[in-house]
Design a protein around this motif. Structure first.
Motif, PDB file in Angstrom:
ATOM      1  N   PHE A 128       0.860  -1.180   0.000  1.00  0.00           N
ATOM      2  CA  PHE A 128       0.000   0.000   0.000  1.00  0.00           C
ATOM      3  C   PHE A 128       0.893   1.225   0.000  1.00  0.00           C
ATOM      4  CE2 PHE A 128       0.657  -1.113   4.462  1.00  0.00           C
ATOM      5  CZ  PHE A 128       1.045   0.101   5.022  1.00  0.00           C
ATOM      6  N   ILE A 129       0.302   2.393  -0.292  1.00  0.00           N
ATOM      7  CA  ILE A 129       1.042   3.647  -0.203  1.00  0.00           C
ATOM      8  C   ILE A 129       0.226   4.640   0.615  1.00  0.00           C
ATOM      9  CG2 ILE A 129       2.164   3.305  -2.445  1.00  0.00           C
ATOM     10  CD1 ILE A 129       0.283   5.587  -3.486  1.00  0.00           C
ATOM     11  N   GLU A 130       0.889   5.671   1.097  1.00  0.00           N
ATOM     12  CA  GLU A 130       0.217   6.770   1.778  1.00  0.00           C
ATOM     13  C   GLU A 130       0.200   7.971   0.839  1.00  0.00           C
ATOM     14  OE1 GLU A 130       0.864   9.760   5.606  1.00  0.00           O
ATOM     15  OE2 GLU A 130       1.887   7.808   5.576  1.00  0.00           O
ATOM     16  N   LEU A 131      -0.968   8.559   0.633  1.00  0.00           N
ATOM     17  CA  LEU A 131      -1.085   9.701  -0.269  1.00  0.00           C
ATOM     18  C   LEU A 131      -0.422  10.943   0.307  1.00  0.00           C
ATOM     19  CD1 LEU A 131      -4.733   9.649  -1.712  1.00  0.00           C
ATOM     20  CD2 LEU A 131      -2.638   8.683  -2.689  1.00  0.00           C
ATOM     21  N   ASN A 132       0.208  11.723  -0.579  1.00  0.00           N
ATOM     22  CA  ASN A 132       0.716  13.017  -0.150  1.00  0.00           C
ATOM     23  C   ASN A 132      -0.435  14.023  -0.092  1.00  0.00           C
ATOM     24  OD1 ASN A 132       0.214  13.999  -2.799  1.00  0.00           O
ATOM     25  ND2 ASN A 132       2.261  13.358  -3.486  1.00  0.00           N
ATOM     26  N   GLU A 133      -0.155  15.221   0.397  1.00  0.00           N
ATOM     27  CA  GLU A 133      -1.210  16.206   0.612  1.00  0.00           C
ATOM     28  C   GLU A 133      -1.916  16.598  -0.685  1.00  0.00           C
ATOM     29  OE1 GLU A 133      -2.560  17.463   3.407  1.00  0.00           O
ATOM     30  OE2 GLU A 133      -1.350  15.977   4.457  1.00  0.00           O
ATOM     31  N   GLU A 134      -1.150  16.712  -1.753  1.00  0.00           N
ATOM     32  CA  GLU A 134      -1.749  17.113  -3.028  1.00  0.00           C
ATOM     33  C   GLU A 134      -2.753  16.077  -3.517  1.00  0.00           C
ATOM     34  OE1 GLU A 134      -0.442  18.295  -7.622  1.00  0.00           O
ATOM     35  OE2 GLU A 134       1.083  17.861  -6.102  1.00  0.00           O
ATOM     36  N   LEU A 135      -2.363  14.805  -3.465  1.00  0.00           N
ATOM     37  CA  LEU A 135      -3.265  13.756  -3.915  1.00  0.00           C
ATOM     38  C   LEU A 135      -4.451  13.582  -2.967  1.00  0.00           C
ATOM     39  CD1 LEU A 135      -0.884  10.975  -5.329  1.00  0.00           C
ATOM     40  CD2 LEU A 135      -2.517  12.407  -6.595  1.00  0.00           C
ATOM     41  N   LYS A 136      -4.225  13.775  -1.680  1.00  0.00           N
ATOM     42  CA  LYS A 136      -5.349  13.725  -0.726  1.00  0.00           C
ATOM     43  C   LYS A 136      -6.395  14.776  -1.083  1.00  0.00           C
ATOM     44  CE  LYS A 136      -3.296  13.900   3.375  1.00  0.00           C
ATOM     45  NZ  LYS A 136      -3.165  13.870   4.867  1.00  0.00           N
ATOM     46  N   ASN A 137      -5.936  15.994  -1.324  1.00  0.00           N
ATOM     47  CA  ASN A 137      -6.869  17.072  -1.657  1.00  0.00           C
ATOM     48  C   ASN A 137      -7.619  16.779  -2.951  1.00  0.00           C
ATOM     49  OD1 ASN A 137      -6.108  18.530   0.610  1.00  0.00           O
ATOM     50  ND2 ASN A 137      -4.532  19.684  -0.469  1.00  0.00           N
ATOM     51  N   GLN A 138      -6.915  16.245  -3.942  1.00  0.00           N
ATOM     52  CA  GLN A 138      -7.551  15.918  -5.214  1.00  0.00           C
ATOM     53  C   GLN A 138      -8.585  14.819  -5.035  1.00  0.00           C
ATOM     54  OE1 GLN A 138      -4.444  14.967  -7.978  1.00  0.00           O
ATOM     55  NE2 GLN A 138      -3.776  17.086  -8.200  1.00  0.00           N
ATOM     56  N   PHE A 140     -10.350  13.951  -2.245  1.00  0.00           N
ATOM     57  CA  PHE A 140     -11.538  14.389  -1.508  1.00  0.00           C
ATOM     58  C   PHE A 140     -12.366  15.391  -2.308  1.00  0.00           C
ATOM     59  CE2 PHE A 140      -8.990  12.938   2.247  1.00  0.00           C
ATOM     60  CZ  PHE A 140      -9.836  11.901   2.581  1.00  0.00           C
ATOM     61  N   PHE A 141     -11.697  16.207  -3.120  1.00  0.00           N
ATOM     62  CA  PHE A 141     -12.429  17.113  -4.005  1.00  0.00           C
ATOM     63  C   PHE A 141     -13.241  16.300  -5.010  1.00  0.00           C
ATOM     64  CE2 PHE A 141     -12.733  19.530  -7.985  1.00  0.00           C
ATOM     65  CZ  PHE A 141     -13.360  20.686  -7.536  1.00  0.00           C
ATOM     66  N   TRP A 142     -12.613  15.275  -5.591  1.00  0.00           N
ATOM     67  CA  TRP A 142     -13.311  14.406  -6.544  1.00  0.00           C
ATOM     68  C   TRP A 142     -14.470  13.684  -5.855  1.00  0.00           C
ATOM     69  CZ3 TRP A 142     -14.006   9.126  -6.221  1.00  0.00           C
ATOM     70  CH2 TRP A 142     -14.565   8.497  -7.349  1.00  0.00           C
ATOM     71  N   LEU A 143     -14.225  13.110  -4.674  1.00  0.00           N
ATOM     72  CA  LEU A 143     -15.249  12.343  -3.967  1.00  0.00           C
ATOM     73  C   LEU A 143     -16.455  13.211  -3.625  1.00  0.00           C
ATOM     74  CD1 LEU A 143     -15.926   9.556  -2.707  1.00  0.00           C
ATOM     75  CD2 LEU A 143     -14.873  10.371  -0.587  1.00  0.00           C
ATOM     76  N   GLN A 144     -16.197  14.407  -3.156  1.00  0.00           N
ATOM     77  CA  GLN A 144     -17.276  15.310  -2.779  1.00  0.00           C
ATOM     78  C   GLN A 144     -18.157  15.646  -3.979  1.00  0.00           C
ATOM     79  OE1 GLN A 144     -15.946  19.014  -1.098  1.00  0.00           O
ATOM     80  NE2 GLN A 144     -17.954  19.570  -0.326  1.00  0.00           N
ATOM     81  N   ASN A 145     -17.564  15.738  -5.146  1.00  0.00           N
ATOM     82  CA  ASN A 145     -18.300  16.120  -6.343  1.00  0.00           C
ATOM     83  C   ASN A 145     -19.026  14.957  -7.020  1.00  0.00           C
ATOM     84  OD1 ASN A 145     -17.849  19.140  -7.246  1.00  0.00           O
ATOM     85  ND2 ASN A 145     -15.937  18.457  -6.324  1.00  0.00           N
TER      86      ASN A 145
END
Length: 214
Positions: free
Chosen positions: A153-163, A165-170
């Motif tokens: 597995f990997i841990e997402l960096n801040e940029e990918l986390k933001n992308q 959650f923005f995608w999920l919310q929409n």
């Protein structure tokens, strides 16, 4: 808050198990189960990098606590291999801690996975999840090739986390809804060669990590 991403080798309803109104990760992914905390997110992708499920961890239990919890409150998670109902057959509470010897219930797992399963120590539970199963959702192109079956597995960096959650919310998806059955449906038997091969590969990946950390 950490966000972990991995490829789901076999989406059969056992790991993750989205049934009973609670999405759980109780078997497989031993390394992830050992380190993930309440409030973290798990993202499970298909090998074509589409979203099978995602969940915010709302509770972390020891495997023994989970056994006791499922007996009292969530019996659908206790596997019933004789059932013709997929939700009952694919239960992930596969270990019985009632006696000094931890016993493996008849389930999707076998004795060869017991040591690695128990190494994970914890069960991750969520009542804040999205499960898409066989109608896995296409993610933004930035998520292509970020992880593979050869990486636990990997841990997402801040940029990918933001992308993410923005995608999920929409997406305006409905919370705690099972949108479709798992990719592998019907009664799962040991003679299912596709599942067996996938499990073997998964076990090899996890065992390499297990051996290096034991």
């Amino acid at each position: 808050m950490k966000v972990y991403v991995y490829i789901v080798p076999v989406d059969d309803g056992a790991a993750p198990n989205p049934y009973g109104g609670v999405c759980t990760l109780a078997i497989c992914k031993m390394n992830l189960r050992k380190i993930a905390k309440k409030g973290d997110w798990i993202i499970g992708l298909s090998n074509s990098f589409e979203l099978i499920y995602t969940m915010k961890i709302t509770t972390v239990m020891s495997m023994k606590e989970y056994d006791e919890f499922t007996k009292e409150h969530l019996q659908i998670k206790i596997p019933n291999k004789t059932s013709k109902i997929i939700e009952e057959q694919m239960g992930d509470s596969v270990y019985d801690f009632s006696n000094d010897e931890i016993k493996l219930r008849p389930s999707v797992h076998s004795r060869c996975t017991k040591e690695m399963d128990l190494f994970g120590e914890n069960v991750l539970l969520s009542n804040f999840f999205y499960y898409f199963g066989s109608v896995a959702q296409k993610l933004p192109k930035e998520f292509l090739d970020i992880v593979s079956l050869d990486i636990d597995f990997i841990e997402l960096n801040e940029e990918l986390k933001n992308q993410f959650f923005f995608w999920l919310q929409n997406q305006n998806s409905e919370l705690n809804k099972i949108y479709a059955k798992p990719h592998v449906i019907g009664l799962i038997s040991p003679s299912d060669r596709t599942k067996e091969m996938s499990c073997c590969r998964r076990k090899k990946i996890e065992k390499n990590f297990f051996n290096s950390n034991s």
